[in-house]
Write a protein that holds these residues in place. Structure first.
Motif, PDB file in Angstrom:
ATOM      1  N   ARG A   1     -16.838 -31.099 -37.263  1.00  0.00           N
ATOM      2  CA  ARG A   1     -16.987 -30.559 -35.913  1.00  0.00           C
ATOM      3  C   ARG A   1     -17.472 -31.634 -34.939  1.00  0.00           C
ATOM      4  O   ARG A   1     -16.960 -31.764 -33.821  1.00  0.00           O
TER       5      ARG A   1
ATOM      6  N   ILE B   1     -34.828 -46.068 -36.699  1.00  0.00           N
ATOM      7  CA  ILE B   1     -35.834 -45.018 -36.804  1.00  0.00           C
ATOM      8  C   ILE B   1     -37.060 -45.501 -36.033  1.00  0.00           C
ATOM      9  O   ILE B   1     -37.689 -46.479 -36.404  1.00  0.00           O
ATOM     10  N   TYR B   2     -37.362 -44.820 -34.924  1.00  0.00           N
ATOM     11  CA  TYR B   2     -38.466 -45.268 -34.069  1.00  0.00           C
ATOM     12  C   TYR B   2     -39.795 -44.617 -34.428  1.00  0.00           C
ATOM     13  O   TYR B   2     -40.845 -45.088 -34.052  1.00  0.00           O
ATOM     14  N   GLY B   3     -39.743 -43.475 -35.110  1.00  0.00           N
ATOM     15  CA  GLY B   3     -40.978 -42.756 -35.427  1.00  0.00           C
ATOM     16  C   GLY B   3     -41.305 -42.797 -36.901  1.00  0.00           C
ATOM     17  O   GLY B   3     -40.992 -43.765 -37.595  1.00  0.00           O
TER      18      GLY B   3
ATOM     19  N   ALA C   1     -40.282 -40.626 -39.311  1.00  0.00           N
ATOM     20  CA  ALA C   1     -39.302 -40.044 -40.232  1.00  0.00           C
ATOM     21  C   ALA C   1     -38.747 -41.120 -41.153  1.00  0.00           C
ATOM     22  O   ALA C   1     -38.589 -42.274 -40.752  1.00  0.00           O
TER      23      ALA C   1
ATOM     24  N   LEU D   1     -32.605 -39.874 -41.156  1.00  0.00           N
ATOM     25  CA  LEU D   1     -31.985 -38.741 -40.461  1.00  0.00           C
ATOM     26  C   LEU D   1     -31.144 -37.979 -41.463  1.00  0.00           C
ATOM     27  O   LEU D   1     -30.741 -38.539 -42.475  1.00  0.00           O
TER      28      LEU D   1
ATOM     29  N   ALA E   1     -23.595 -37.894 -35.834  1.00  0.00           N
ATOM     30  CA  ALA E   1     -23.483 -37.574 -34.409  1.00  0.00           C
ATOM     31  C   ALA E   1     -23.896 -38.768 -33.552  1.00  0.00           C
ATOM     32  O   ALA E   1     -23.215 -39.121 -32.582  1.00  0.00           O
ATOM     33  N   VAL E   2     -25.007 -39.399 -33.919  1.00  0.00           N
ATOM     34  CA  VAL E   2     -25.486 -40.547 -33.143  1.00  0.00           C
ATOM     35  C   VAL E   2     -24.465 -41.689 -33.207  1.00  0.00           C
ATOM     36  O   VAL E   2     -24.120 -42.284 -32.181  1.00  0.00           O
TER      37      VAL E   2
ATOM     38  N   THR F   1     -34.660 -29.424 -38.351  1.00  0.00           N
ATOM     39  CA  THR F   1     -33.795 -30.598 -38.232  1.00  0.00           C
ATOM     40  C   THR F   1     -34.026 -31.296 -36.894  1.00  0.00           C
ATOM     41  O   THR F   1     -34.066 -32.529 -36.826  1.00  0.00           O
TER      42      THR F   1
ATOM     43  N   ARG G   1     -37.250 -33.264 -37.136  1.00  0.00           N
ATOM     44  CA  ARG G   1     -37.023 -34.510 -37.880  1.00  0.00           C
ATOM     45  C   ARG G   1     -36.309 -35.542 -37.014  1.00  0.00           C
ATOM     46  O   ARG G   1     -36.670 -36.723 -36.991  1.00  0.00           O
ATOM     47  N   THR G   2     -35.297 -35.104 -36.268  1.00  0.00           N
ATOM     48  CA  THR G   2     -34.536 -36.010 -35.413  1.00  0.00           C
ATOM     49  C   THR G   2     -35.399 -36.530 -34.270  1.00  0.00           C
ATOM     50  O   THR G   2     -35.333 -37.702 -33.911  1.00  0.00           O
TER      51      THR G   2
ATOM     52  N   ASP H   1     -38.605 -36.917 -34.277  1.00  0.00           N
ATOM     53  CA  ASP H   1     -39.492 -37.902 -34.892  1.00  0.00           C
ATOM     54  C   ASP H   1     -38.761 -39.233 -35.052  1.00  0.00           C
ATOM     55  O   ASP H   1     -39.249 -40.298 -34.623  1.00  0.00           O
ATOM     56  N   ALA H   2     -37.552 -39.199 -35.626  1.00  0.00           N
ATOM     57  CA  ALA H   2     -36.780 -40.423 -35.854  1.00  0.00           C
ATOM     58  C   ALA H   2     -36.487 -41.153 -34.547  1.00  0.00           C
ATOM     59  O   ALA H   2     -36.537 -42.376 -34.477  1.00  0.00           O
ATOM     60  N   ALA H   3     -36.200 -40.390 -33.492  1.00  0.00           N
ATOM     61  CA  ALA H   3     -35.838 -40.990 -32.201  1.00  0.00           C
ATOM     62  C   ALA H   3     -37.070 -41.457 -31.423  1.00  0.00           C
ATOM     63  O   ALA H   3     -36.946 -41.941 -30.303  1.00  0.00           O
TER      64      ALA H   3
ATOM     65  N   SER I   1     -41.686 -34.433 -41.056  1.00  0.00           N
ATOM     66  CA  SER I   1     -41.945 -34.786 -39.658  1.00  0.00           C
ATOM     67  C   SER I   1     -42.953 -33.849 -38.989  1.00  0.00           C
ATOM     68  O   SER I   1     -43.607 -34.242 -38.021  1.00  0.00           O
TER      69      SER I   1
ATOM     70  N   HIS J   1     -45.957 -35.705 -38.793  1.00  0.00           N
ATOM     71  CA  HIS J   1     -45.913 -37.065 -38.220  1.00  0.00           C
ATOM     72  C   HIS J   1     -46.278 -37.164 -36.764  1.00  0.00           C
ATOM     73  O   HIS J   1     -46.718 -38.207 -36.297  1.00  0.00           O
TER      74      HIS J   1
ATOM     75  N   LEU K   1     -21.043 -28.561 -29.680  1.00  0.00           N
ATOM     76  CA  LEU K   1     -21.712 -29.190 -30.823  1.00  0.00           C
ATOM     77  C   LEU K   1     -22.748 -28.209 -31.343  1.00  0.00           C
ATOM     78  O   LEU K   1     -23.209 -27.345 -30.594  1.00  0.00           O
ATOM     79  N   ASN K   2     -23.171 -28.354 -32.601  1.00  0.00           N
ATOM     80  CA  ASN K   2     -24.286 -27.507 -32.978  1.00  0.00           C
ATOM     81  C   ASN K   2     -25.575 -28.085 -32.402  1.00  0.00           C
ATOM     82  O   ASN K   2     -25.636 -29.227 -31.937  1.00  0.00           O
TER      83      ASN K   2
ATOM     84  N   ALA L   1     -28.531 -29.098 -33.504  1.00  0.00           N
ATOM     85  CA  ALA L   1     -29.212 -30.280 -34.041  1.00  0.00           C
ATOM     86  C   ALA L   1     -28.425 -31.553 -33.752  1.00  0.00           C
ATOM     87  O   ALA L   1     -29.022 -32.605 -33.465  1.00  0.00           O
ATOM     88  N   THR L   2     -27.090 -31.486 -33.795  1.00  0.00           N
ATOM     89  CA  THR L   2     -26.316 -32.689 -33.515  1.00  0.00           C
ATOM     90  C   THR L   2     -26.348 -33.013 -32.018  1.00  0.00           C
ATOM     91  O   THR L   2     -26.472 -34.173 -31.636  1.00  0.00           O
TER      92      THR L   2
ATOM     93  N   ALA M   1     -29.577 -34.677 -31.392  1.00  0.00           N
ATOM     94  CA  ALA M   1     -29.580 -36.055 -31.895  1.00  0.00           C
ATOM     95  C   ALA M   1     -28.925 -36.995 -30.888  1.00  0.00           C
ATOM     96  O   ALA M   1     -29.449 -38.078 -30.586  1.00  0.00           O
ATOM     97  N   VAL M   2     -27.795 -36.577 -30.337  1.00  0.00           N
ATOM     98  CA  VAL M   2     -27.083 -37.425 -29.369  1.00  0.00           C
ATOM     99  C   VAL M   2     -27.953 -37.637 -28.120  1.00  0.00           C
ATOM    100  O   VAL M   2     -28.118 -38.761 -27.634  1.00  0.00           O
TER     101      VAL M   2
ATOM    102  N   TYR N   1     -31.296 -39.793 -28.944  1.00  0.00           N
ATOM    103  CA  TYR N   1     -31.003 -41.206 -29.197  1.00  0.00           C
ATOM    104  C   TYR N   1     -30.454 -41.908 -27.956  1.00  0.00           C
ATOM    105  O   TYR N   1     -30.668 -43.105 -27.766  1.00  0.00           O
TER     106      TYR N   1
END
Lengths: 274, 274
Positions: A136, A244-246, A248, A251, A258-259, B133, B136-137, B139-141, B167, B170, B251-252, B254-255, B258-259, B262
C-alpha cells in the motif's frame, strides 16, 4: 442477483472458494480471495480478474451497484447465508462481500518495462500484514511495481490482501523471483539497487545529499526480525539505514519502508542541486 | 530468586496484576503491565518504575542478569508457573517475563519544557497497535515528547506497550489533555502546530519548500478511519497532506506519521536555503 443461492457450507462451490485460504490451493487454481466492497470494485476495474462473487442478502442490498456491475460483466454471483459468509471470510467481522479473483501478478520483464523509476522489493518479508502495508505504501509513493522474492510471504495471503487496501490491484506485482537473478535484472533496467538495513554505513540523509536517490531506484526491504542476508547486502549498489535520532532501537518494517520510499519519491521530483 | 513462588492463578498478587489488563484498574493503581526482557530492561533503567517482576523458571534462567538487577533494586520478584504466566501475559506466546510498572507519563508543562523541537500528538487515535507504532516512530525520529489527547487510546494498553517496543520508556509521554487547551499550550511553547490530514490543502512537499517545517513543530495525527474533526483542523497553524503519487486512496496512520516526522527531522537538520 441471478437467484443462485448457496445456503450450505458444504456446497462444492463454497468449499472450493474456502480452500483458497490455503496457499497450496491458490497456487494450483491461480486464484485468491479478496473481501469487501473496495476489493470487489478494484477487481472489477481490471478485465477478467473477478471470477466469482459471494454476497449476503444485506450486502447485496447495500452494494446493488457492484452486484449489477459484476453480473453485467458475466461474473457468476451467489447469495450466501451469514453462516456461509462466516465460513468463507477470514475476518472476524466479514463485510458481506467476498470475491474470488484470478492472480494479478505479472512477469518480471513486464514489470520492468518501460524503464521504471521506483521499484519496491520485499525479500524475506514473512508477515503478511507487513507485506500488505508495504504494498500500500509503495503504491502511495508512486512505486512502478512491487516484487516479492521467492523467500517472501505470498502476496495473495488474505491478511496481505486486506492490508494492501486495494493496492494489490493497482500496480504490477511480481512474485517468486530468486534474488540472485533479480539483482542483475534490476541493474539492467537502469535501477540503482538500494537495500534498507539498520546496519547500513550510509544514512538516508547521506544518500540523499550524495544524489544517490535522484535517479531510478529499486529499494530492497528485508525480514522483520533479522533484516537482509549478507549475500544480498553484498550484491546491491548501496546499503542505507534510516537514521535513529532518539532512543528507539529500530523502526518497524512498514514505517522504515515508508520513510525510504517517500524520500526517493521526493528526491526524484526535486533533485539536489549541487 | 528470593524464593517467592506463586503457582496458583488465584493468588491475590497474580489476580491484582491480571486486573491491570483493564484500563479502569490501571487508572486506579497508576500501574500497567509490560512483557518481555526488553521492557524489563527499559523499566529498570528508570528509577522507581519497575514495581513487581514475574518470571517463569525458564525465563529466570535465561535472564539471570535482569532478575539480579531487579532484586538489587529492591523490586519484589516472583517465580510463577507456566500456567500463571499464561494467565498474566496478554500474548499468545508469552516471553516468560512480566513487569508491573508505575505510570511513566508526565504533566504537559514538563513535557514542553525546555523548549521542544519536535512534538507528536495523537488525537482520536483508537487502535492501540497503531498508537504504539507511532510512539516508536516518534521516538526514532527524535520527537521530544508524545501526547495522547483525552479522546485517544490509553498508552498503557498492552498492545500499545508492545507495539512501542520500549519507546514508552524512552521519551516523555503525556496523557489526557483536552485538545482545546492543548493547542494554545503548544503554540505558547513556540511550536508550529501542523495537522496531518488527507484533505489538507498543502502537500508535505509544499510545506517543506515553504520552510514551514524548519522550526519547532508539533505534528497532530488523527483517527485511523475518519482523520481529524473540523474543530482541530481549524485550530492548527497548517493542515498538510502526504502526497499520494499512485493509486492508493490513503496511507495508514503509522506510515503517514513516519513520513511526516522524518520529513520534519530532516528539515530541522538541513533547513531549506532560499
Amino acid at each position: 442477483m441471478a437467484g443462485r443461492e448457496l445456503s450450505s457450507t458444504r456446497s462444492p462451490r463454497v468449499k472450493a472458494a474456502r480452500r483458497l485460504a490455503k496457499r497450496a490451493f491458490r497456487r494450483r487454481e491461480h486464484r485468491f480471495l479478496a473481501e469487501g466492497p473496495q476489493a470487489v470494485r478494484e477487481a472489477l476495474a481490471l478485465n477478467g480478474v473477478l471470477a466469482e462473487l459471494f454476497a449476503t442478502a444485506e450486502a447485496e442490498n447495500r452494494h446493488q451497484d457492484l452486484i449489477a456491475q459484476a453480473e453485467k460483466a458475466g461474473v457468476p454471483t451467489f447469495r450466501v447465508s451469514g453462516e456461509v459468509m462466516a465460513e468463507l471470510a477470514q475476518t472476524v467481522t466479514p463485510q458481506g462481500l467476498l470475491a474470488v479473483c484470478e492472480f494479478v501478478d505479472v512477469a518480471l520483464d513486464k514489470a520492468l518495462s518501460p524503464a521504471p523509476r521506483l521499484v519496491t522489493v520485499l525479500a524475506h518479508v514473512r508477515d503478511p500484514g507487513n507485506a500488505g502495508t508495504v504494498l500500500r505504501t509503495a503504491d502511495a509513493a508512486g512505486s512502478d511495481s512491487v516484487i516479492f522474492t521467492d523467500a517472501s510471504v505470498d502476496p495473495y495471503n488474505g491478511k496481505c490482501v486486506r492490508a494492501s487496501a486495494g493496492s494489490l490491484f493497482h500496480l504490477p506485482v511480481v512474485t517468486g523471483p530468486r534474488f540472485d537473478a533479480l539483482i542483475p535484472a534490476l541493474k539492467d533496467a537502469g535501477l540503482t539497487v538500494v537495500a534498507a538495513d539498520g546496519a547500513g554505513e550510509a544514512s538516508l540523509d547521506t544518500a540523499l545529499d550524495a544524489g544517490t536517490l535522484d535517479g531510478p531506484t529499486a529499494w530492497v526491504f528485508g525480514n522483520e526480525a533479522w533484516g537482509l542476508p549478507e549475500e544480498i547486502l553484498n550484491a546491491v549498489d548501496e546499503v542505507v539505514r534510516v537514521p535513529i535520532y532518539g532512543g528507539a532501537e529500530s523502526l518497524n518494517l512498514a514505517t522504515a519502508a515508508a520513510v525510504c520510499l517517500y524520500t526517493s519519491a521526493r528526491a526524484q521530483r526535486a533533485p539536489r542541486t549541487p
